[in-house]
Design a protein around this motif. Structure first.
Motif, PDB file in Angstrom:
ATOM      1  N   TRP A 102     -34.956  36.533  20.775  1.00 52.73           N
ATOM      2  CA  TRP A 102     -36.246  35.721  20.519  1.00 52.73           C
ATOM      3  C   TRP A 102     -36.956  36.842  19.399  1.00 52.73           C
ATOM      4  O   TRP A 102     -36.733  38.155  19.573  1.00 52.73           O
ATOM      5  CB  TRP A 102     -37.262  35.825  21.952  1.00 52.73           C
ATOM      6  CG  TRP A 102     -36.161  34.513  22.862  1.00 52.73           C
ATOM      7  CD1 TRP A 102     -35.822  34.451  23.190  1.00 52.73           C
ATOM      8  CD2 TRP A 102     -36.535  33.340  21.936  1.00 52.73           C
ATOM      9  NE1 TRP A 102     -35.644  33.373  24.152  1.00 52.73           N
ATOM     10  CE2 TRP A 102     -36.525  32.170  22.955  1.00 52.73           C
ATOM     11  CE3 TRP A 102     -37.678  32.599  21.097  1.00 52.73           C
ATOM     12  CZ2 TRP A 102     -36.598  30.629  23.188  1.00 52.73           C
ATOM     13  CZ3 TRP A 102     -37.868  30.840  21.472  1.00 52.73           C
ATOM     14  CH2 TRP A 102     -37.051  30.018  22.185  1.00 52.73           C
ATOM     15  N   GLY A 148     -43.215  34.711  16.677  1.00 51.15           N
ATOM     16  CA  GLY A 148     -43.480  33.761  15.712  1.00 51.15           C
ATOM     17  C   GLY A 148     -41.935  32.890  15.862  1.00 51.15           C
ATOM     18  O   GLY A 148     -42.103  31.727  14.558  1.00 51.15           O
ATOM     19  N   ARG A 204     -39.915  29.893  16.664  1.00 52.87           N
ATOM     20  CA  ARG A 204     -40.321  28.238  17.490  1.00 52.87           C
ATOM     21  C   ARG A 204     -39.431  28.500  18.674  1.00 52.87           C
ATOM     22  O   ARG A 204     -38.200  28.393  18.760  1.00 52.87           O
ATOM     23  CB  ARG A 204     -40.492  27.185  16.261  1.00 52.87           C
ATOM     24  CG  ARG A 204     -41.370  26.979  15.600  1.00 52.87           C
ATOM     25  CD  ARG A 204     -41.460  26.222  14.433  1.00 52.87           C
ATOM     26  NE  ARG A 204     -42.814  25.966  13.850  1.00 52.87           N
ATOM     27  CZ  ARG A 204     -42.930  25.280  13.324  1.00 52.87           C
ATOM     28  NH1 ARG A 204     -41.802  24.028  12.760  1.00 52.87           N
ATOM     29  NH2 ARG A 204     -43.507  24.993  12.208  1.00 52.87           N
ATOM     30  N   PRO A 234     -37.760  21.284  17.073  1.00 52.50           N
ATOM     31  CA  PRO A 234     -38.670  22.105  18.167  1.00 52.50           C
ATOM     32  C   PRO A 234     -40.566  21.185  18.954  1.00 52.50           C
ATOM     33  O   PRO A 234     -40.244  20.261  18.195  1.00 52.50           O
ATOM     34  CB  PRO A 234     -39.999  22.617  16.613  1.00 52.50           C
ATOM     35  CG  PRO A 234     -38.763  22.335  15.269  1.00 52.50           C
ATOM     36  CD  PRO A 234     -37.891  21.351  15.635  1.00 52.50           C
ATOM     37  N   ASP A 265     -48.126  27.773  16.683  1.00 48.75           N
ATOM     38  CA  ASP A 265     -48.852  28.233  15.255  1.00 48.75           C
ATOM     39  C   ASP A 265     -49.980  26.695  15.042  1.00 48.75           C
ATOM     40  O   ASP A 265     -50.215  26.157  15.541  1.00 48.75           O
ATOM     41  CB  ASP A 265     -47.256  28.367  15.312  1.00 48.75           C
ATOM     42  CG  ASP A 265     -47.187  26.252  14.976  1.00 48.75           C
ATOM     43  OD1 ASP A 265     -46.925  26.091  15.032  1.00 48.75           O
ATOM     44  OD2 ASP A 265     -45.673  26.462  14.475  1.00 48.75           O
ATOM     45  N   TYR A 290     -46.575  24.268  17.171  1.00 53.45           N
ATOM     46  CA  TYR A 290     -45.450  24.108  17.546  1.00 53.45           C
ATOM     47  C   TYR A 290     -45.650  25.550  18.603  1.00 53.45           C
ATOM     48  O   TYR A 290     -46.480  26.318  18.162  1.00 53.45           O
ATOM     49  CB  TYR A 290     -44.480  23.927  16.899  1.00 53.45           C
ATOM     50  CG  TYR A 290     -43.904  22.710  16.247  1.00 53.45           C
ATOM     51  CD1 TYR A 290     -43.334  21.668  16.484  1.00 53.45           C
ATOM     52  CD2 TYR A 290     -44.828  22.849  14.907  1.00 53.45           C
ATOM     53  CE1 TYR A 290     -42.880  20.609  16.136  1.00 53.45           C
ATOM     54  CE2 TYR A 290     -44.246  21.533  14.300  1.00 53.45           C
ATOM     55  CZ  TYR A 290     -43.861  20.406  15.056  1.00 53.45           C
ATOM     56  OH  TYR A 290     -43.120  19.214  14.414  1.00 53.45           O
ATOM     57  N   VAL A 329     -44.402  28.986  19.954  1.00 53.01           N
ATOM     58  CA  VAL A 329     -43.762  29.817  19.654  1.00 53.01           C
ATOM     59  C   VAL A 329     -43.319  31.048  20.279  1.00 53.01           C
ATOM     60  O   VAL A 329     -44.542  31.025  21.053  1.00 53.01           O
ATOM     61  CB  VAL A 329     -43.867  30.263  18.375  1.00 53.01           C
ATOM     62  CG1 VAL A 329     -43.947  29.567  16.604  1.00 53.01           C
ATOM     63  CG2 VAL A 329     -45.754  30.514  18.175  1.00 53.01           C
TER      64      VAL A 329
END
Length: 352
Positions: free
Chosen positions: A196, A199, A201, A210, A329, A333, A335
């Motif tokens: 991770w 930014g 996803r 996603p 984002d 989605y 993130v």
């Protein structure tokens, strides 16, 4: 004769004992004794006994061979290679070897007890739980004499060095656990960080699709991996990275969450993400109870409260599940804001 028996029965019914006279009442339940012993085929036929003995030690030797095969299979199909074929064959043949080894021991032991061990019936008289004083004194004397003969209580240097040796004997075994991590990399760094990063996803496991924040409904739970993980092959460390980065995503009412002051912005509209790796021994925490907002580890029943930072509320886990900071984002989605802020999984000695 019948008249005499009636008179005797009448006399018994009408007789009453005098005051202070003890009366012995016969036991109305008669001891039926042991049934007639039934000999087995192995008791009657020496050849049958030999066959039974051969069968038993053959099963035990087969168990030895199966155990050796399991060890050989572990080396022939190394899971460290990362190849899917090796992982499958390793699980298959190692599992078959261990399974047949244990099964042969069980069948052999049962056959031994049924066909070869003595099966004569006997009665053991009931006795008081506490032993007689003479027996207890004799047992104490045995220990006293053994202590005198061995010098265990008198020779302190030998005794203390024995204790030290016993304690030290477990150190090599603990040290060998270090070998569970790759030797060409620093295990501390491997356990402290995951895939991770800011930014990245959140994606469905295992499809890698996603996840939009609008698709996460109240009470739902999603098994999540980093989107980039889906593109890795097994020979590129897919399983190793997934084992550390797996996440469980849930949505609650925003007012039901009680985050710490330094984690106020780690959620999005009631959506929270926590590591699936139990902080006890690393089992996957995958059971979510939406009414109580509790997560359950199926291995040892540790429970975590999602509404209160995944705090431990039951079981052997020693610390809460690490939380993944998330946001959305521009396309809606979900993130990650960053990697986990603490190592995932069970505690280890280098963990600060």
């Amino acid at each position: 004769m019948a008249h005499e028996e009636d008179a005797l029965e009448h006399e018994r019914a009408s007789w009453k004992p005098s005051a202070g006279l003890a009366v012995a009442v016969p036991d109305p339940v008669q001891n039926p004794g042991l049934p007639e012993h039934r000999q087995r085929a192995t008791d009657q036929d020496p050849q049958a006994m030999k066959r039974a003995v051969r069968t038993i030690y053959t099963l035990f030797y087969f168990s030895v061979a199966a155990s050796i095969w399991a060890s050989i299979a572990y080396m022939i199909f190394p899971i460290e290679s990362g190849a899917l074929i090796d992982i499958r064959y390793n699980n298959l043949f190692v599992g078959l070897g261990i399974g047949f080894a244990l099964l042969a021991i069980g069948i052999g032991a049962i056959h031994w007890s049924k066909a070869v061990m003595a099966d004569k019936e006997h009665i053991e008289d009931r006795h008081a739980t506490r032993g007689r004083d003479t027996t207890r004194e004799g047992a104490v004397n045995v220990f006293v004499e053994a202590d005198k003969d061995s010098g265990f209580g008198r020779r302190e240097i030998i005794r203390n060095s024995l204790f030290a040796a016993l304690v030290a004997s477990v150190i090599p075994g603990i040290t060998l656990f270090r070998g569970l991590a790759p030797q060409d990399q620093d295990p501390v760094a491997l356990l402290r960080h995951t895939m991770w990063e800011g930014g990245m996803r959140l994606a469905h496991d295992p499809s890698g699709r996603p996840i939009r924040a609008a698709d996460v409904t109240l009470g739902s739970a999603f098994h999540v991996i980093p989107e980039e993980l889906a593109g890795l092959g097994h020979d590129e460390g897919y399983l190793e990275e997934k084992a550390k980065a797996i996440v469980l995503l849930m949505r609650l009412q925003p007012e039901q969450l009680n985050p710490d002051t330094n984690r106020m912005d780690w959620t999005y509209d009631g959506i929270v993400a926590y590591s699936k790796v139990c902080t006890h021994v690393g089992c996957p925490v995958a059971l979510y109870e939406q009414q109580t907002h509790h997560l359950l580890c199926p291995c040892h029943q540790s429970q975590f409260d999602v509404a209160n930072g995944a705090a431990v509320i039951f079981g052997p886990a020693a610390r809460p599940l690490p939380q993944l900071p998330i946001t959305v984002d521009a396309e809606g989605y979900l993130v990650a804001q960053s990697d986990f802020q603490e190592p995932v999984g069970p505690s280890f000695w280098e963990r600060s």
